[in-house]
Design a protein around this motif. Structure first.
Motif, PDB file in Angstrom:
ATOM      1  N   PRO A 186       0.814  -1.222   0.000  1.00 52.20           N
ATOM      2  CA  PRO A 186       0.000   0.000   0.000  1.00 52.20           C
ATOM      3  C   PRO A 186       0.845   1.269   0.000  1.00 52.20           C
ATOM      4  CG  PRO A 186       0.036  -0.991   2.179  1.00 52.20           C
ATOM      5  CD  PRO A 186       0.735  -1.952   1.273  1.00 52.20           C
ATOM      6  N   ASP A 187       0.273   2.320  -0.522  1.00 50.96           N
ATOM      7  CA  ASP A 187       0.907   3.630  -0.597  1.00 50.96           C
ATOM      8  C   ASP A 187       0.452   4.460   0.604  1.00 50.96           C
ATOM      9  OD1 ASP A 187       1.815   6.155  -1.160  1.00 50.96           O
ATOM     10  OD2 ASP A 187       0.796   6.348  -3.086  1.00 50.96           O
ATOM     11  N   PRO A 188       1.365   4.838   1.503  1.00 50.11           N
ATOM     12  CA  PRO A 188       0.932   5.621   2.671  1.00 50.11           C
ATOM     13  C   PRO A 188       0.276   6.942   2.300  1.00 50.11           C
ATOM     14  CG  PRO A 188       3.336   5.525   2.507  1.00 50.11           C
ATOM     15  CD  PRO A 188       2.798   4.537   1.546  1.00 50.11           C
ATOM     16  N   ALA A 189       0.697   7.551   1.180  1.00 50.33           N
ATOM     17  CA  ALA A 189       0.074   8.809   0.756  1.00 50.33           C
ATOM     18  C   ALA A 189      -1.388   8.601   0.403  1.00 50.33           C
ATOM     19  CB  ALA A 189       0.837   9.393  -0.431  1.00 50.33           C
ATOM     20  N   LEU A 190      -1.687   7.434  -0.189  1.00 53.86           N
ATOM     21  CA  LEU A 190      -3.071   7.137  -0.525  1.00 53.86           C
ATOM     22  C   LEU A 190      -3.891   6.946   0.738  1.00 53.86           C
ATOM     23  CD1 LEU A 190      -5.327   6.531  -2.508  1.00 53.86           C
ATOM     24  CD2 LEU A 190      -4.484   4.170  -2.655  1.00 53.86           C
ATOM     25  N   PHE A 191      -3.315   6.308   1.745  1.00 55.05           N
ATOM     26  CA  PHE A 191      -4.029   6.131   3.007  1.00 55.05           C
ATOM     27  C   PHE A 191      -4.357   7.486   3.635  1.00 55.05           C
ATOM     28  CE2 PHE A 191      -2.768   1.710   2.870  1.00 55.05           C
ATOM     29  CZ  PHE A 191      -3.795   1.072   3.533  1.00 55.05           C
ATOM     30  N   ARG A 192      -3.422   8.417   3.556  1.00 59.95           N
ATOM     31  CA  ARG A 192      -3.691   9.751   4.119  1.00 59.95           C
ATOM     32  C   ARG A 192      -4.771  10.471   3.321  1.00 59.95           C
ATOM     33  NH1 ARG A 192      -0.796  10.839   8.322  1.00 59.95           N
ATOM     34  NH2 ARG A 192       1.272   9.928   8.634  1.00 59.95           N
ATOM     35  N   ARG A 193      -4.778  10.286   2.019  1.00 61.28           N
ATOM     36  CA  ARG A 193      -5.815  10.914   1.204  1.00 61.28           C
ATOM     37  C   ARG A 193      -7.183  10.318   1.527  1.00 61.28           C
ATOM     38  NH1 ARG A 193      -6.790  10.762  -5.370  1.00 61.28           N
ATOM     39  NH2 ARG A 193      -8.180  12.588  -5.421  1.00 61.28           N
ATOM     40  N   ILE A 194      -7.246   8.995   1.673  1.00 58.05           N
ATOM     41  CA  ILE A 194      -8.506   8.344   2.025  1.00 58.05           C
ATOM     42  C   ILE A 194      -9.000   8.848   3.381  1.00 58.05           C
ATOM     43  CG2 ILE A 194      -9.567   6.132   2.663  1.00 58.05           C
ATOM     44  CD1 ILE A 194      -7.789   4.803   0.547  1.00 58.05           C
ATOM     45  N   ALA A 195      -8.075   8.996   4.332  1.00 56.95           N
ATOM     46  CA  ALA A 195      -8.452   9.437   5.679  1.00 56.95           C
ATOM     47  C   ALA A 195      -9.120  10.802   5.671  1.00 56.95           C
ATOM     48  CB  ALA A 195      -7.222   9.467   6.583  1.00 56.95           C
ATOM     49  N   GLU A 196      -8.782  11.625   4.692  1.00 56.82           N
ATOM     50  CA  GLU A 196      -9.349  12.976   4.615  1.00 56.82           C
ATOM     51  C   GLU A 196     -10.613  13.048   3.769  1.00 56.82           C
ATOM     52  OE1 GLU A 196      -8.178  15.386   6.536  1.00 56.82           O
ATOM     53  OE2 GLU A 196      -6.781  13.867   7.268  1.00 56.82           O
ATOM     54  N   ALA A 197     -11.058  11.918   3.237  1.00 60.38           N
ATOM     55  CA  ALA A 197     -12.245  11.917   2.381  1.00 60.38           C
ATOM     56  C   ALA A 197     -13.484  12.316   3.175  1.00 60.38           C
ATOM     57  CB  ALA A 197     -12.443  10.539   1.765  1.00 60.38           C
ATOM     58  N   PRO A 198     -14.197  13.353   2.756  1.00 59.40           N
ATOM     59  CA  PRO A 198     -15.416  13.757   3.458  1.00 59.40           C
ATOM     60  C   PRO A 198     -16.435  12.615   3.510  1.00 59.40           C
ATOM     61  CG  PRO A 198     -14.749  15.460   1.904  1.00 59.40           C
ATOM     62  CD  PRO A 198     -13.895  14.262   1.622  1.00 59.40           C
TER      63      PRO A 198
END
Length: 220
Positions: A186-198
Motif C-alpha cells: 500500500p501507498d501511505p500517501a493514498l491512506f492519508r488521502r482516504i483518511a481525509e475523504a469527506p
C-alpha cells in the motif's frame, strides 16, 4: 445515478444457532413506510452494538445480485441465499460497490443519507449461509454492501427511489477503497488521502492515518 428499493428489511435480536449468541442478522421484509432515525430504522435491532449499528452504521444496503456469486461458490445455498439473508435493510439491483463512493449523499424517500463505510464481514455470515469461510469470500470479492449515516431523518419504503444528490469523492468508490486498504504494497500517501475523504466514518479515517504512519515509519 439512481435505483429503487426493491425490499426493505428490519429484525429483532434473536439467538444465532448453534452458539446462541444475540444477533440482528435475521430480518423480514416490511410493507409500508418506516421511520429512518439517526440510529436506524424504527423496529430494527442489532445484537452487538460494538460492531453493528450506531450513527455511522445506521442503514445497511446490499445489492441482491451478489447472492448469485455466493450460490456459485456454495451451490447448497441456492434455496437460502437471497434478499435480506445477510441482514441488510435495503435490497436493490443495479447499484454496486463499483458505482457507489465513500461520502455519496442520497435522497431516499423523505430521508437523506450518506455512505460512511463498507460493511466489514464477520463470522455470522458463515453461520447464516452454513458456508465455511463465506465471510472471507465476501470480503475478498468486495461484495460487502455498505452503510449509511442519516443526515435527514424521514420515512422510507420499498419502491422509493434512491437518488444521488452529492458526490464529494468521485475518485473513492467502495471497490477502490477495498482494493486500497487490502493492497499488498500500500501507498501511505493514498491512506492519508482516504483518511481525509469527506464522509468516511471517523474510526475508518483514524485507522488509515495510523496505517500511513506505520508504513512511513517502517519504510513499507
Amino acid at each position: 445515478m439512481s435505483t429503487t428499493i426493491d425490499q426493505l428489511f428490519i429484525g429483532r435480536v434473536q439467538p444465532i444457532l448453534p452458539e446462541g449468541g444475540p444477533t440482528g442478522i435475521y430480518k423480514a421484509a416490511v410493507a409500508g413506510r418506516v421511520m429512518l432515525t439517526p440510529t436506524g430504522l424504527q423496529g430494527d435491532e442489532q445484537g452487538d452494538l460494538r460492531h453493528h449499528g450506531g450513527p455511522h452504521k445506521a442503514l445497511h444496503h446490499y445489492p441482491v445480485e451478489h447472492y448469485a456469486l455466493l450460490v456459485q461458490e456454495w451451490p447448497h445455498c441456492a434455496g437460502l441465499a437471497g434478499a435480506g439473508v445477510l441482514g441488510e435493510n435495503i435490497s436493490t439491483r443495479g447499484l454496486t460497490e463499483h458505482e457507489v463512493c465513500i461520502g455519496d449523499i442520497y435522497r431516499i424517500g423523505e430521508a437523506r443519507v450518506q455512505v460512511s463505510q463498507p460493511r466489514s464481514p464477520c463470522w455470522k455470515i458463515d453461520h447464516r449461509l452454513n458456508a465455511d469461510k463465506a465471510s472471507r469470500f465476501v470480503e475478498a470479492a468486495g461484495i460487502t454492501g455498505w452503510y449509511y449515516r442519516v443526515l435527514t431523518p424521514g420515512t422510507i419504503a420499498a419502491g422509493d427511489r434512491i437518488e444521488l444528490e452529492e458526490r464529494p469523492n468521485p475518485w473513492l468508490s467502495l471497490a477502490h477503497y477495498w482494493d486500497s486498504i487490502t493492497a499488498h504494497r500500500p501507498d501511505p500517501a493514498l491512506f492519508r488521502r482516504i483518511a481525509e475523504a469527506p464522509g468516511l466514518a471517523p474510526d475508518k479515517a483514524e485507522r488509515c492515518r495510523e496505517r500511513a504512519a506505520w508504513l512511513e515509519k517502517n519504510g513499507a
